[in-house]
Enzyme design. Structure first.
Site, short mmCIF file in Angstrom:
data_model
loop_
_atom_site.label_atom_id
_atom_site.label_comp_id
_atom_site.label_asym_id
_atom_site.label_seq_id
_atom_site.Cartn_x
_atom_site.Cartn_y
_atom_site.Cartn_z
N GLY A 36 16.26 -38.56 -1.39
CA GLY A 36 16.91 -38.43 -2.35
C GLY A 36 16.12 -37.33 -3.60
O GLY A 36 17.12 -36.78 -3.99
N HIS A 38 15.62 -33.99 -1.81
CA HIS A 38 17.39 -32.97 -1.51
C HIS A 38 18.33 -33.29 -1.57
O HIS A 38 18.81 -32.46 -1.90
CB HIS A 38 17.49 -33.57 0.55
CG HIS A 38 16.05 -33.09 1.33
ND1 HIS A 38 15.49 -34.35 1.49
CD2 HIS A 38 15.39 -32.24 1.68
CE1 HIS A 38 14.16 -33.74 1.86
NE2 HIS A 38 13.97 -31.83 1.63
N LYS A 187 8.66 -37.60 -3.77
CA LYS A 187 9.28 -37.59 -2.96
C LYS A 187 9.08 -36.55 -2.00
O LYS A 187 9.55 -35.38 -2.62
CB LYS A 187 10.65 -38.16 -2.83
CG LYS A 187 11.62 -39.49 -3.39
CD LYS A 187 12.36 -39.38 -3.86
CE LYS A 187 13.12 -41.04 -4.31
NZ LYS A 187 12.56 -41.83 -3.12
#
EC number: 6.3.2.1
Length: 279
Positions: A36, A38, A187
């Site tokens: 997510g 990216h 992330k």
């Protein structure tokens, strides 16, 4: 429908057509194995351009001798599907041979002195030379009007900004905010290597960054802030590469006041994690 390109001539033809129509093009460079964070880069890129091109290339020149290039996850089909859902217009999927026609060992390499030689550069010698080398080639191949990079790799963004300024690339460099899970963990493709027991422990990196900010606001010395951060991470089982406070330009602060960035790189088991917090 998203377009995929494996051949540079075809990619350049499409980009030339867009530019003849007066459209701005943004590039989102990636190494694949996307998440997510990216996808948020693609969403941000859309604010700076009419067309968004993402590249997927696992770059061998930025892997050190003890970093297994062959083990890096390659998930191109899932990556392309995710990029399409995020609103990407095209994906550039070059081969190693196309990117380095003389071979990886004989290729011309870039170097950004100073900012590339500390912190990550000290822990991973040659890493940023590889990053600069591949990003410069991607810029020449795609010729974007803008390029988006995540702020999670804070030092990488600084290195690329230096290279772009010095080489006069006519490209707007955009830094995208860090995307975090609900518990604060940034992330990262590396999170998948964390065991079920390690995953909750990994959140202490973000808590430590928040503690570093609190220490700075409270007037603690840089030495005390860094020592406390290192001790906190070690107490949770991390092997700490660095836990430091720097200026936005990554220099060691010589006076109180002004903006700061706290940066951490630490290994939990075999998984090396990085994160930062600007304040």
């Amino acid at each position: 429908m998203i377009q995929t390109f494996n051949e540079l001539g075809a990619l350049r033809g499409q980009i030339a057509e867009w530019k003849r129509e007066g459209l701005r093009v943004a590039l989102v460079p990636t190494m694949g194995n996307l998440h997510g964070g990216h996808h948020s880069l693609v969403t941000l890129a859309r604010q700076y351009a009419d067309k968004v091109v993402a590249s997927i290339f696992v770059n061998p020149t930025q892997f050190g001798p003890n970093e297994d290039f062959s083990r890096y996850p390659r998930t191109p089909e899932a990556d392309v599907a995710g990029l399409e859902q995020a609103g990407c217009d095209a994906v550039w999927l070059p081969s190693v041979e196309a990117m380095y026609p003389l071979g990886v060992d004989k290729t011309t390499r870039m170097h950004a002195p100073g900012v590339s030689e500390v912190l990550e550069g000290a822990s991973r010698p040659g890493h940023f030379d590889g990053v600069c080398t591949v990003v410069a080639r991607l810029f020449l191949q795609v010729q974007p009007d803008a390029a988006v990079f995540g702020r999670k790799d804070y030092q990488q963004l600084a290195v690329i900004k230096q290279m772009v300024a010095e080489l006069s690339f006519p490209i707007q460099i955009v830094g995208a905010d860090i995307v975090r899970d609900d518990d604060g963990l940034a992330k990262s493709s590396r999170n998948q290597y964390l065991s079920a027991e390690q995953r909750p422990v990994a959140t202490s990196i973000h808590r430590t960054l928040l503690g570093m900010r609190e220490g700075y606001v409270a007037g603690q010395s840089r030495a005390q802030i860094e020592a406390d951060a290192t001790a906190a991470l070690q107490a949770d089982g991390f092997q700490v590469d660095y836990a430091v406070l720097r200026t936005p330009e990554l220099a060691e602060p010589t006076f109180d006041g002004g903006g700061r960035v706290a940066l951490i790189a630490a290994r939990l088991g075999t998984t090396r994690l990085i994160d930062n917090l600007e304040f």
